[in-house]
Scaffold this motif. Structure first.
Motif, PDB file in Angstrom:
ATOM      1  N   LEU A   1     -42.330 -37.684  35.257  1.00  0.00           N
ATOM      2  CA  LEU A   1     -43.452 -37.107  35.986  1.00  0.00           C
ATOM      3  C   LEU A   1     -43.043 -35.906  36.829  1.00  0.00           C
ATOM      4  O   LEU A   1     -43.850 -34.993  37.043  1.00  0.00           O
ATOM      5  CB  LEU A   1     -44.110 -38.177  36.857  1.00  0.00           C
ATOM      6  CG  LEU A   1     -44.757 -39.339  36.080  1.00  0.00           C
ATOM      7  CD1 LEU A   1     -45.475 -40.286  37.025  1.00  0.00           C
ATOM      8  CD2 LEU A   1     -45.733 -38.803  35.030  1.00  0.00           C
ATOM      9  N   GLN A   2     -41.814 -35.878  37.329  1.00  0.00           N
ATOM     10  CA  GLN A   2     -41.398 -34.722  38.117  1.00  0.00           C
ATOM     11  C   GLN A   2     -41.396 -33.455  37.269  1.00  0.00           C
ATOM     12  O   GLN A   2     -41.894 -32.408  37.701  1.00  0.00           O
ATOM     13  CB  GLN A   2     -40.011 -34.961  38.717  1.00  0.00           C
ATOM     14  CG  GLN A   2     -40.007 -35.971  39.864  1.00  0.00           C
ATOM     15  CD  GLN A   2     -38.649 -36.044  40.547  1.00  0.00           C
ATOM     16  OE1 GLN A   2     -37.645 -35.562  40.030  1.00  0.00           O
ATOM     17  NE2 GLN A   2     -38.615 -36.663  41.716  1.00  0.00           N
TER      18      GLN A   2
ATOM     19  N   ASN B   1     -44.992 -32.552  36.545  1.00  0.00           N
ATOM     20  CA  ASN B   1     -45.703 -32.022  37.705  1.00  0.00           C
ATOM     21  C   ASN B   1     -45.271 -30.591  38.021  1.00  0.00           C
ATOM     22  O   ASN B   1     -46.086 -29.770  38.464  1.00  0.00           O
ATOM     23  CB  ASN B   1     -45.484 -32.937  38.917  1.00  0.00           C
ATOM     24  CG  ASN B   1     -46.237 -34.250  38.791  1.00  0.00           C
ATOM     25  OD1 ASN B   1     -47.197 -34.342  38.021  1.00  0.00           O
ATOM     26  ND2 ASN B   1     -45.804 -35.263  39.517  1.00  0.00           N
ATOM     27  N   ARG B   2     -43.986 -30.283  37.791  1.00  0.00           N
ATOM     28  CA  ARG B   2     -43.557 -28.888  37.966  1.00  0.00           C
ATOM     29  C   ARG B   2     -44.263 -27.987  36.961  1.00  0.00           C
ATOM     30  O   ARG B   2     -44.723 -26.882  37.299  1.00  0.00           O
ATOM     31  CB  ARG B   2     -42.038 -28.788  37.795  1.00  0.00           C
ATOM     32  CG  ARG B   2     -41.243 -29.319  38.985  1.00  0.00           C
ATOM     33  CD  ARG B   2     -39.787 -28.868  38.913  1.00  0.00           C
ATOM     34  NE  ARG B   2     -39.094 -29.404  37.742  1.00  0.00           N
ATOM     35  CZ  ARG B   2     -38.439 -30.567  37.727  1.00  0.00           C
ATOM     36  NH1 ARG B   2     -38.390 -31.323  38.830  1.00  0.00           N
ATOM     37  NH2 ARG B   2     -37.829 -30.979  36.635  1.00  0.00           N
TER      38      ARG B   2
ATOM     39  N   LEU C   1     -47.117 -28.622  35.621  1.00  0.00           N
ATOM     40  CA  LEU C   1     -48.527 -28.596  36.008  1.00  0.00           C
ATOM     41  C   LEU C   1     -48.763 -27.579  37.130  1.00  0.00           C
ATOM     42  O   LEU C   1     -49.740 -26.820  37.100  1.00  0.00           O
ATOM     43  CB  LEU C   1     -48.967 -29.986  36.454  1.00  0.00           C
ATOM     44  CG  LEU C   1     -50.427 -30.149  36.880  1.00  0.00           C
ATOM     45  CD1 LEU C   1     -51.360 -29.845  35.716  1.00  0.00           C
ATOM     46  CD2 LEU C   1     -50.678 -31.569  37.388  1.00  0.00           C
ATOM     47  N   ALA C   2     -47.857 -27.545  38.117  1.00  0.00           N
ATOM     48  CA  ALA C   2     -47.986 -26.586  39.210  1.00  0.00           C
ATOM     49  C   ALA C   2     -47.902 -25.153  38.678  1.00  0.00           C
ATOM     50  O   ALA C   2     -48.680 -24.274  39.089  1.00  0.00           O
ATOM     51  CB  ALA C   2     -46.913 -26.832  40.258  1.00  0.00           C
TER      52      ALA C   2
ATOM     53  N   TYR D   1     -52.691 -38.092  33.329  1.00  0.00           N
ATOM     54  CA  TYR D   1     -53.090 -36.730  32.964  1.00  0.00           C
ATOM     55  C   TYR D   1     -54.353 -36.716  32.108  1.00  0.00           C
ATOM     56  O   TYR D   1     -55.026 -35.690  32.011  1.00  0.00           O
ATOM     57  CB  TYR D   1     -51.948 -36.035  32.208  1.00  0.00           C
ATOM     58  CG  TYR D   1     -50.922 -35.385  33.111  1.00  0.00           C
ATOM     59  CD1 TYR D   1     -50.389 -36.072  34.205  1.00  0.00           C
ATOM     60  CD2 TYR D   1     -50.475 -34.105  32.878  1.00  0.00           C
ATOM     61  CE1 TYR D   1     -49.446 -35.494  35.022  1.00  0.00           C
ATOM     62  CE2 TYR D   1     -49.522 -33.509  33.699  1.00  0.00           C
ATOM     63  CZ  TYR D   1     -49.015 -34.210  34.769  1.00  0.00           C
ATOM     64  OH  TYR D   1     -48.078 -33.622  35.588  1.00  0.00           O
TER      65      TYR D   1
ATOM     66  N   PRO E   1     -53.482 -29.547  32.834  1.00  0.00           N
ATOM     67  CA  PRO E   1     -52.692 -30.625  32.212  1.00  0.00           C
ATOM     68  C   PRO E   1     -52.335 -30.324  30.761  1.00  0.00           C
ATOM     69  O   PRO E   1     -51.251 -30.697  30.298  1.00  0.00           O
ATOM     70  CB  PRO E   1     -53.607 -31.851  32.314  1.00  0.00           C
ATOM     71  CG  PRO E   1     -54.573 -31.536  33.390  1.00  0.00           C
ATOM     72  CD  PRO E   1     -54.770 -30.060  33.342  1.00  0.00           C
TER      73      PRO E   1
END
Length: 471
Positions: A122-123, A126-127, A129-130, A320, A349
């Motif tokens: 997930l990390q 999420n990066r 995604l950002a 997601y 996503p």
């Protein structure tokens, strides 16, 4: 019977008879290929079946060995539903309450189908995604809004190719998770009042969707190892005006079987003959435990009659809500349904997942995830065998992270659910997996969380309650 199945069954018989004992080495692929006079690929298939059944295990740079744990309770649970049944769904308030409780997820969640987030990258996602959010949510055309981000659709088409079959890019439609893929597919090929064949037991959210769409299900009982009986299905198609089939052919939820490719080929041929579309729910397909990936029925679709529904929720990115459907010849009709429901799927996503798929990280993650899930399934199986009373039976999942448990006669799954809920332990009672509320003495257990002392205590407590029910 296929030759690799004959070889697998022969070795399984030796293991179950005690001729091969836990820890014993079995012939190498090369040796077995020579002695059976078959190709190495046939032996790899046979060993893959035995591995999925939990009978053998590979050891790096050493070969294959009989699995160390041989459990008395590892039987194939017979289903309480013996023959196909046309059902008028009417779900009582009690079942609705149970479904709501499963979604709320108590402290010890053995009842939901949600895995632990700790199993996923997930990390990294999420990066990505950002970064995708900083690029904005703009796309080039309204077609891309409806179909989905082109780079993600290309990545999915390339994934199909890597798994051994070709799906045209034009068929692939990105959806808001796997359930929207299934919902759009059902709405595309059916109308209220139509008859739909479903496997039984089946995932309870699918039953709720069928009820919402006012469809009439025919429950087809499945074998815990082989899946659907195609002879019985053929007879059902002759007897009833079936409009569509909604089936899981890989890592079926809740039973856990994977149909052989030979059987999937026969299934597609049978449905093509009757001009009946197949909606194939394959959201667990990437979680197969075996060495060799077994392709979906979509791989054998020549006429566009299979709508193949997938999702990244189980394999990569829970939360997601990104799925897809390879819509065959029904793409334009399905896009019409998509237009009046969600129009399009969230762009950031999609970009994040497409970026993650654009390297070898996904395959590395899947290898680790499958290994962890297989370990957790084995740990749960060990605990059930240890703590549940005699005459309990459970399935051998070929992938995924749920097991289907038949409790001894006289046990009531609803009563067990309510007692467990009072202790903040969640389980899934069998009748919620059936439109006719069969499987009164069955439960489904979630193995999607790393093993812990609290899970061990929960299984021990459940075993004690079951024993008291019997007495």
């Amino acid at each position: 019977m296929a030759r690799y199945l004959e070889i697998a069954d022969g070795i399984a018989t030796l293991i179950k008879s005690g001729a091969l004992r836990p820890g014993d080495a079995i012939p190498s692929v090369r040796e077995a290929s020579t002695s059976h006079r078959v190709s190495k690929g046939t032996i790899v298939q046979a060993y893959g079946i035995l591995e999925m059944r939990g009978l053998i295990e590979p050891r790096p740079r050493s070969g294959y060995y009989v699995q160390g744990r041989q459990l008395s309770s590892l039987l194939s649970p017979s289903a309480s539903l013996k023959r196909p049944r046309l059902v008028e769904i009417s779900r009582p308030q009690r079942i609705q309450t149970i479904l709501s409780g499963l979604i709320r997820s108590p402290a010890i969640s053995l009842g939901s189908s949600f895995p632990s987030h700790s199993l996923y990258p997930l990390q990294a996602l999420n990066r990505a995604l950002a970064a995708s959010g900083r690029r904005g949510t703009y796309i080039d055309s309204i077609e891309d809004l409806q179909l989905g981000l082109p780079e993600l659709r290309r990545a999915i088409a390339q994934r199909y190719l890597k798994l051994g079959y070709s799906v045209p890019l034009s068929e692939i439609v990105i959806t808001c998770g796997g359930m929207e893929a299934i919902s759009l597919s059902l709405q595309t090929v059916t109308k209220p009042g139509d008859v739909v064949v479903v496997d039984s037991p089946m995932f309870f959210s699918g039953l709720a969707l069928i009820e919402h769409l006012q469809l009439r299900p025919i429950e087809m009982p499945v074998d815990p190892r082989e899946g659907l009986n195609l002879s019985s299905l053929s007879d059902t198609l002759r007897r009833y005006p079936v409009t569509a089939c909604l089936l899981m052919t890989n890592c079926q939820n809740p039973v856990g079987f994977t149909m052989s490719e030979e059987k999937k080929l026969e299934l597609v041929a049978l449905l093509t003959k009757h001009r009946i579309p197949l909606i194939e729910n394959d959201v667990y397909g990437e979680l197969q435990f075996g060495y060799r990936h077994i392709r979906a029925a979509k791989a054998f679709d020549q006429g566009g009659g299979v709508l193949h529904c997938g999702s990244f929720t189980k394999s990569l990115a829970p939360g997601y809500k990104i799925g897809w459907v390879s819509s065959g010849r029904f793409r334009d009709q399905l896009l019409g349904k998509k237009f009046i429901s969600t129009l399009g799927t969230s762009i950031p996503p999609q970009r994040a997942i497409a970026q993650y798929l654009d390297n070898s990280a996904y395959d590395r993650h899947l290898r680790q995830l499958r290994h962890k899930l297989m370990q957790q399934v084995n740990q749960m199986t060990d605990a059930v065998d240890k703590h549940f009373p005699k005459h309990t039976a459970l399935t051998h999942p070929t992938g995924g992270y749920v097991i289907w448990v038949r409790l001894p006669e006289g046990c009531d799954a609803f009563s067990l659910f309510e007692q467990a809920a009072s202790m903040d332990i969640g389980i899934a009672p069998g009748p919620i997996f059936s439109a006719s509320r069969a499987y009164r003495n069955f439960i489904r257990l979630n193995c999607g969380h790393p093993w812990s002392p609290s899970l061990e205590r929960a299984v021990r407590w459940l075993g004690g309650v079951i024993s008291r029910q019997l007495s």
